[in-house]
Design a protein around this motif. Structure first.
Motif, PDB file in Angstrom:
ATOM      1  N   SER A  62       0.732  -1.673   0.237  1.00  0.00           N
ATOM      2  CA  SER A  62       0.006   0.165  -0.023  1.00  0.00           C
ATOM      3  C   SER A  62       1.213   0.932  -0.064  1.00  0.00           C
ATOM      4  CB  SER A  62      -1.304   0.260   1.395  1.00  0.00           C
ATOM      5  OG  SER A  62      -1.808   0.951   1.518  1.00  0.00           O
ATOM      6  N   ALA A  63       2.026   1.339   1.291  1.00  0.00           N
ATOM      7  CA  ALA A  63       2.300   2.961   0.481  1.00  0.00           C
ATOM      8  C   ALA A  63       3.172   2.533  -0.261  1.00  0.00           C
ATOM      9  CB  ALA A  63       4.117   2.146   2.063  1.00  0.00           C
ATOM     10  N   ALA A  82       2.578   1.677  -3.325  1.00  0.00           N
ATOM     11  CA  ALA A  82       1.408   2.080  -4.337  1.00  0.00           C
ATOM     12  C   ALA A  82       0.937   3.230  -3.759  1.00  0.00           C
ATOM     13  CB  ALA A  82       0.198   1.353  -4.349  1.00  0.00           C
ATOM     14  N   GLU A  83       1.331   3.669  -2.848  1.00  0.00           N
ATOM     15  CA  GLU A  83       1.092   5.615  -2.833  1.00  0.00           C
ATOM     16  C   GLU A  83       2.220   5.923  -3.078  1.00  0.00           C
ATOM     17  OE1 GLU A  83       0.075   7.704   1.054  1.00  0.00           O
ATOM     18  OE2 GLU A  83      -0.651   6.326   1.218  1.00  0.00           O
ATOM     19  N   ALA A 117       2.102   6.550  -6.675  1.00  0.00           N
ATOM     20  CA  ALA A 117       0.677   7.484  -7.026  1.00  0.00           C
ATOM     21  C   ALA A 117       1.390   8.160  -6.779  1.00  0.00           C
ATOM     22  CB  ALA A 117      -0.342   7.025  -6.154  1.00  0.00           C
ATOM     23  N   ARG A 118       1.778   8.905  -6.374  1.00  0.00           N
ATOM     24  CA  ARG A 118       2.470  10.241  -5.383  1.00  0.00           C
ATOM     25  C   ARG A 118       3.346  11.048  -6.542  1.00  0.00           C
ATOM     26  NH1 ARG A 118       2.350  12.059   0.299  1.00  0.00           N
ATOM     27  NH2 ARG A 118       0.286  11.509   0.996  1.00  0.00           N
ATOM     28  N   GLU A 137       1.795  10.811 -10.047  1.00  0.00           N
ATOM     29  CA  GLU A 137       1.500  12.277 -10.078  1.00  0.00           C
ATOM     30  C   GLU A 137       2.439  13.563 -10.368  1.00  0.00           C
ATOM     31  OE1 GLU A 137      -0.830  14.633  -5.970  1.00  0.00           O
ATOM     32  OE2 GLU A 137      -2.093  12.071  -7.059  1.00  0.00           O
TER      33      GLU A 137
END
Length: 179
Positions: free
Chosen positions: A134-135, A137-138, A141-142, A145
């Motif tokens: 999850s970390a 992926a986050e 994603a950031r 972004e």
């Protein structure tokens, strides 16, 4: 001087006598006659013998009964000792069985505790891995972004209408080609 004279008188005690016998003599003769009559006329010896025989028979019966009771008591004692020995053996067997069951329960509990610990460790590792994913992926994603934002800024800063026209033309020309 005066002489002292003492007169001694002899007191004679006479018992009545009848036919040459005193009262004590007549008692002895009467008792003797009674016993002789009892023996010969009353068949006293036979009755005495019967009474003695009955007493002997009763005593023998009581002795036989006592022997039977003693034999029964000895049999019961032997049976009780055998049961005590058997129950001592049973108690040992029960204790051995209880110890075996306790050892089995301890081994099962240790096995269950080990499995539970391993399962919880796997669950914790899975949670950590999920948190890591999850970390990651986050972070991705950031990062995407941020990269998208940076690319949009760079494109906006460096490309104008002329650069966009050339880019669009090249893209259209690439569409005509067959892969």
């Amino acid at each position: 001087m005066a002489e002292n004279t003492v007169a001694l008188t002899e007191v004679q005690h006479h018992e009545p006598i009848l036919l040459g016998f005193t009262a004590e003599g007549w008692v002895y003769w009467g008792l003797t006659i009674f016993l002789l009559l009892a023996i010969f006329v009353g068949k006293a010896p036979k009755r005495i013998a019967e009474a003695l025989d009955a007493r002997i028979a009763e005593t023998r019966r009581q002795l036989d009964e006592a022997k039977a009771i003693r034999a029964e008591a000895e049999a019961l004692l032997a049976k009780a000792k055998a049961q005590q020995a058997a129950s001592a053996g049973d108690a040992e067997a029960i204790l051995a069985h209880a110890r075996q069951e306790a050892d089995d329960l301890i081994a099962e509990a240790e096995k269950t505790a080990t499995e539970l610990t391993a399962r919880r460790a796997r669950m914790a590792e899975d949670k950590i891995a999920a948190a890591e994913r999850s970390a990651i992926a986050e972070v991705r994603a950031r990062a995407a972004e941020a990269a998208t934002g940076a690319a949009a800024r760079l494109i906006a800063e460096q490309h104008d209408v002329k650069a966009d026209k050339a880019l669009v033309d090249r893209t259209i020309a690439g569409l005509n080609r067959v892969h």
